[in-house]
Design an enzyme around this catalytic site. Structure first.
Site, mmCIF file in Angstrom:
data_model
loop_
_atom_site.group_PDB
_atom_site.id
_atom_site.type_symbol
_atom_site.label_atom_id
_atom_site.label_comp_id
_atom_site.label_asym_id
_atom_site.label_seq_id
_atom_site.Cartn_x
_atom_site.Cartn_y
_atom_site.Cartn_z
ATOM 1 N N CYS A 63 0.823 -1.224 0.000
ATOM 2 C CA CYS A 63 0.000 0.000 0.000
ATOM 3 C C CYS A 63 0.852 1.266 0.000
ATOM 4 O O CYS A 63 0.622 2.179 -0.805
ATOM 5 C CB CYS A 63 -0.968 -0.006 1.172
ATOM 6 S SG CYS A 63 -0.189 0.014 2.811
ATOM 7 N N HIS A 115 -1.952 1.083 7.064
ATOM 8 C CA HIS A 115 -2.473 0.976 5.699
ATOM 9 C C HIS A 115 -2.801 2.369 5.178
ATOM 10 O O HIS A 115 -3.254 3.232 5.934
ATOM 11 C CB HIS A 115 -3.723 0.091 5.665
ATOM 12 C CG HIS A 115 -4.128 -0.297 4.277
ATOM 13 N ND1 HIS A 115 -3.382 -1.139 3.488
ATOM 14 C CD2 HIS A 115 -5.201 0.078 3.529
ATOM 15 C CE1 HIS A 115 -3.978 -1.283 2.309
ATOM 16 N NE2 HIS A 115 -5.081 -0.551 2.309
ATOM 17 N N HIS A 131 -5.685 1.635 -3.570
ATOM 18 C CA HIS A 131 -4.668 1.121 -2.645
ATOM 19 C C HIS A 131 -4.259 -0.267 -3.096
ATOM 20 O O HIS A 131 -4.814 -0.817 -4.036
ATOM 21 C CB HIS A 131 -5.215 1.093 -1.216
ATOM 22 C CG HIS A 131 -6.359 0.134 -1.042
ATOM 23 N ND1 HIS A 131 -6.311 -0.946 -0.218
ATOM 24 C CD2 HIS A 131 -7.597 0.105 -1.612
ATOM 25 C CE1 HIS A 131 -7.456 -1.600 -0.261
ATOM 26 N NE2 HIS A 131 -8.261 -0.982 -1.115
#
Length: 160
Positions: A63, A115, A131
Site C-alpha cells: 500500500c 495501511h 490502494h
C-alpha cells in the site's frame, strides 16, 4: 577556416549529446488540481497489479509503495511506510477530504496506522480510494465496506 568549421561541428555534436533528464524538483508551480489529476491517473494505471510486500514497481506494490511511487512520479517525496506517510502534510477532518488526499487505516486491530490509500472519489456517503490490498492487489475500495469503515484512522492533505 576548415579547422574552425571542424571545431564548430565537434562542439555541436558534444552539445547535442547532453543529457535531457529533468532536474528533480517539486512541481509547486503546477496547478494543484492538475497534480491531483495526474496522481490519480498514475495510481489508476496500476489497477490489477499484484500485492508484493515492500513492492514499489508494477511487478507488485504494497500500500505505501503504491503511494510512494505515485507521488514520486510528480516529484513529491514521501516517506516509504504508511506510518511515516501519516505524519506528512496536514491532518484533515474526514468531511473535508478531497481527491488526492491520503486516507489511513489501522487494520487488523493494530494500535498504529498500517495501511494507506489515495482518495479518488468523494460523496456525502463514502470515500473511494485506490490502494494495494494484500488479497487483491491494486484496487479501488470504499469506506462503506465494513473492513475500512471500522479501521479508518485519518485523512492527510499533501497537495494543497
Amino acid at each position: 577556416m576548415k579547422n574552425i568549421l571542424s571545431i564548430l561541428v565537434l562542439l555541436l555534436l558534444f552539445a547535442s549529446c547532453k543529457s535531457t533528464s529533468p532536474v528533480t524538483t517539486t512541481k509547486k508551480e503546477d496547478n494543484p488540481k492538475t497534480i491531483v489529476k495526474d496522481l490519480i491517473y498514475t495510481a489508476s494505471e496500476n489497477i490489477g497489479v499484484r500485492y508484493k510486500a515492500g513492492g514499489t514497481t508494477n511487478k507488485g506494490y504494497d500500500c505505501s509503495g503504491l503511494v510512494f511511487t505515485t507521488f514520486n512520479s510528480e516529484n513529491i517525496k514521501l516517506p516509504r511506510t504508511s506510518l511515516e506517510q501519516s505524519k506528512i502534510g496536514e491532518v484533515i477532518n474526514r468531511n473535508k477530504a478531497k481527491k488526492g488526499d491520503l486516507i489511513f487505516f489501522k487494520t487488523n486491530r493494530s494500535s498504529q496506522i498500517n495501511h494507506v490509500g489515495l482518495i479518488v472519489e468523494i460523496s456525502s456517503e463514502e470515500i473511494k480510494f485506490i490502494h494495494s490490498s494484500t488479497s487483491k492487489g491494486v484496487i479501488i475500495s470504499s469506506t462503506k465496506e465494513p473492513y475500512y469503515r471500522d479501521s479508518y484512522a485519518q485523512v492527510n492533505r499533501i497537495v494543497e
